[in-house]
Design an enzyme around this catalytic site. Sequence first.
Site, mmCIF file in Angstrom:
data_model
loop_
_atom_site.group_PDB
_atom_site.id
_atom_site.type_symbol
_atom_site.label_atom_id
_atom_site.label_comp_id
_atom_site.label_asym_id
_atom_site.label_seq_id
_atom_site.Cartn_x
_atom_site.Cartn_y
_atom_site.Cartn_z
ATOM 1 N N LYS A 83 0.868 -1.190 0.000
ATOM 2 C CA LYS A 83 0.000 0.000 0.000
ATOM 3 C C LYS A 83 0.898 1.232 0.000
ATOM 4 C CE LYS A 83 -4.238 1.258 2.497
ATOM 5 N NZ LYS A 83 -4.910 1.073 3.801
ATOM 6 N N VAL A 84 0.665 2.120 -0.959
ATOM 7 C CA VAL A 84 1.498 3.328 -1.073
ATOM 8 C C VAL A 84 0.594 4.557 -1.091
ATOM 9 C CG1 VAL A 84 3.346 2.145 -2.357
ATOM 10 C CG2 VAL A 84 1.521 3.288 -3.632
#
Length: 219
Positions: A83-84
């Site tokens: 997750k960014v």
Amino acid sequence: MKFFIDTADIAEIKDLASTGMVDGVTTNPSLAAASGKSFLDLIAEICDVVDGPVSAEVTGTDFDTMMKEAAVLRKIAPNVTIKVPLIPDGLKCCKALSDDGVMVNVTLCFSATQALLAAKAGATFISPFVGRLDDIGTDGMSLIDDICDIYANYDFDTEVLVASIRHPMHILEAARMGAHVATMPPKTLRQLYKHPLTDKGLQSFMDDWAKSGQTILGG
Ligand code: G3P
């Protein structure tokens, strides 16, 4: 529509996974910190319980740090989704990871044009935060409508993962709009089962059945 649960509470994840309704799990740094567990152990534990995508968020904000963190996280299990955040380096990271066959969830999306960038960067999932938009007096669900329309126009593979869900109506509207995934707190998933007429009807069936004196298992 896939259901993910947005929690780092292992007991809740185990309990809800047993219902067969959980297709994946999302976490974020706030949820992970509140769990009090080592982050890497926590993600490994969740991946042992759930086969579907498990989002683990990087905490760096520059490309090199995020890529190094992603390298550690992706080793935990094949279903880890990196997750960014939706910032320029986050999307650079998204492109590099997705080109390498890694699932990426782009988070903290608050506009349709941000979602367009994430799709162009090859995101597996885009996470628009509907509840936080509602909280500031705007309409979170209209963002979902816009993103679903835009993605359909260009046949993007990126899945719309509706996040920051506060109540079942968010899920109903997201399903009507054709969003691919809803990630929700455990409490909201439990709320989906509930209807007072179901409880009332069941009670009345059970009362009438008891009066018959029969049992199905007793022959
Ligand atoms: O995990 C991302 C998102 O679902 C956070 O929700 O309730 O903190 O706005 P919330």
